[in-house]
Write a protein that holds these residues in place. Sequence first.
Motif, PDB file in Angstrom:
ATOM      1  N   UNK A   1       0.828  -1.205   0.000  1.00 19.77           N
ATOM      2  CA  UNK A   1       0.000   0.000   0.000  1.00 19.77           C
ATOM      3  C   UNK A   1       0.866   1.260   0.000  1.00 19.77           C
ATOM      4  N   UNK A   2       1.876   1.251   0.858  1.00 14.47           N
ATOM      5  CA  UNK A   2       2.727   2.431   0.959  1.00 14.47           C
ATOM      6  C   UNK A   2       3.507   2.709  -0.308  1.00 14.47           C
ATOM      7  N   UNK A   3       3.947   1.647  -0.975  1.00 10.68           N
ATOM      8  CA  UNK A   3       4.746   1.824  -2.183  1.00 10.68           C
ATOM      9  C   UNK A   3       3.968   2.560  -3.267  1.00 10.68           C
ATOM     10  N   UNK A   4       2.692   2.208  -3.430  1.00  8.14           N
ATOM     11  CA  UNK A   4       1.914   2.895  -4.462  1.00  8.14           C
ATOM     12  C   UNK A   4       1.709   4.359  -4.103  1.00  8.14           C
ATOM     13  N   UNK A   5       1.504   4.621  -2.818  1.00 13.16           N
ATOM     14  CA  UNK A   5       1.368   6.018  -2.384  1.00 13.16           C
ATOM     15  C   UNK A   5       2.638   6.797  -2.717  1.00 13.16           C
TER      16      UNK A   5
ATOM     17  N   UNK B   1       6.722   8.348  -9.844  1.00 13.16           N
ATOM     18  CA  UNK B   1       7.708   7.329 -10.191  1.00 13.16           C
ATOM     19  C   UNK B   1       7.002   6.055 -10.629  1.00 13.16           C
ATOM     20  N   UNK B   2       7.493   5.460 -11.692  1.00 10.57           N
ATOM     21  CA  UNK B   2       6.949   4.183 -12.151  1.00 10.57           C
ATOM     22  C   UNK B   2       7.763   3.053 -11.540  1.00 10.57           C
ATOM     23  N   UNK B   3       7.096   2.168 -10.812  1.00  6.09           N
ATOM     24  CA  UNK B   3       7.792   1.049 -10.185  1.00  6.09           C
ATOM     25  C   UNK B   3       6.889  -0.175 -10.160  1.00  6.09           C
ATOM     26  N   UNK B   4       7.482  -1.329 -10.407  1.00 10.92           N
ATOM     27  CA  UNK B   4       6.708  -2.574 -10.402  1.00 10.92           C
ATOM     28  C   UNK B   4       6.257  -2.945  -8.996  1.00 10.92           C
ATOM     29  N   UNK B   5       6.874  -2.334  -7.981  1.00 10.83           N
ATOM     30  CA  UNK B   5       6.504  -2.646  -6.600  1.00 10.83           C
ATOM     31  C   UNK B   5       5.082  -2.227  -6.280  1.00 10.83           C
ATOM     32  N   UNK B   6       4.594  -1.205  -6.982  1.00 14.30           N
ATOM     33  CA  UNK B   6       3.257  -0.700  -6.695  1.00 14.30           C
ATOM     34  C   UNK B   6       2.189  -1.257  -7.614  1.00 14.30           C
ATOM     35  N   UNK B   7       2.538  -2.263  -8.392  1.00 17.46           N
ATOM     36  CA  UNK B   7       1.592  -2.864  -9.336  1.00 17.46           C
ATOM     37  C   UNK B   7       1.017  -4.143  -8.741  1.00 17.46           C
ATOM     38  N   UNK B   8      -0.264  -4.359  -8.981  1.00 14.04           N
ATOM     39  CA  UNK B   8      -0.897  -5.563  -8.472  1.00 14.04           C
ATOM     40  C   UNK B   8      -2.152  -5.213  -7.705  1.00 14.04           C
ATOM     41  N   UNK B   9      -2.965  -6.212  -7.403  1.00 13.13           N
ATOM     42  CA  UNK B   9      -4.224  -5.942  -6.700  1.00 13.13           C
ATOM     43  C   UNK B   9      -3.986  -5.497  -5.267  1.00 13.13           C
TER      44      UNK B   9
END
Length: 275
Positions: free
Chosen positions: A50-54, A61-69
């Motif tokens: 949750x925090x990573x997407x925030x 910033x585009x990061x794969x860490x914030x991708x996913x349900x």
Amino acid sequence: MTDVVWNTVRSAVEVYIRRGDTSRAFLLLERCRLTANERGLKRLGILIRLGTEVFAMGSRTSTSLGIGPLPSDEDLVFLPNQNRAIRAERELLEASRFLRDGKLGLAERQARKALTNFAAIRDQRGEIRAQCTLAATIHLMGDEKQAIKRMVDANLQAQQLGAFRSLENRRHFLRVISPTAKAFLGQKADQVSIAGKTAHELTISRLPLHIYLPDQPKANRVLQHAALGLSNKEIAARLHVTEDTVKWHFRRILSSLNASNRTEAVLIARSKGLI
């Protein structure tokens, strides 16, 4: 342990991002995520997700860490307050997404839900973030009076808690994801407070009125929660009393302050430094 680790990591990441060092920020998040996976710390992994997407939204910033349900209710197998805390963070993230995308009605709904859940678990820093998000959303919906009220409440709560960094970090985040609200969010605390005062409140603040609140500590807590826009039911849950007890306090407060309603009671109490 999870809460200590996550709060430490989140604080460090916020510092890196404010300095413009996004690479180090997301490297720290990735290391923390790997540690959570290795040690089977599921709740920590959810908080990082949750925090990573925030942080990605707030730094563009585009990061794969914030991708996913996002975590669903089926994933919440922790203690009741821990589950509620995750729901609040999820709702606030969803509110931020909707605000970024201009879906203001949905953003308002999710921000209000997050605020209710943060209040229920007494997470005041979470409440500040939710209040700011709700204020920005309401501002863009055209209700300037209510938007200012929400921001004044967030400023007041940050002052009482000494959580100015949480307030400023959230305002910075919202300015990034919602540039059209930048001017509103860029106001200083004293400017917002003055803008939030009504003519009636300014008149009251000049009255030489000496007020005594019955059962003052409890009455003050009731008024402080009322000033944050909480309902009687929400105040009762937060203070661990019945709703009838809250209503009883309000009747005595209104009588003592010679106020006609709870809003006026809050204004009088604030003007006299009682809350």
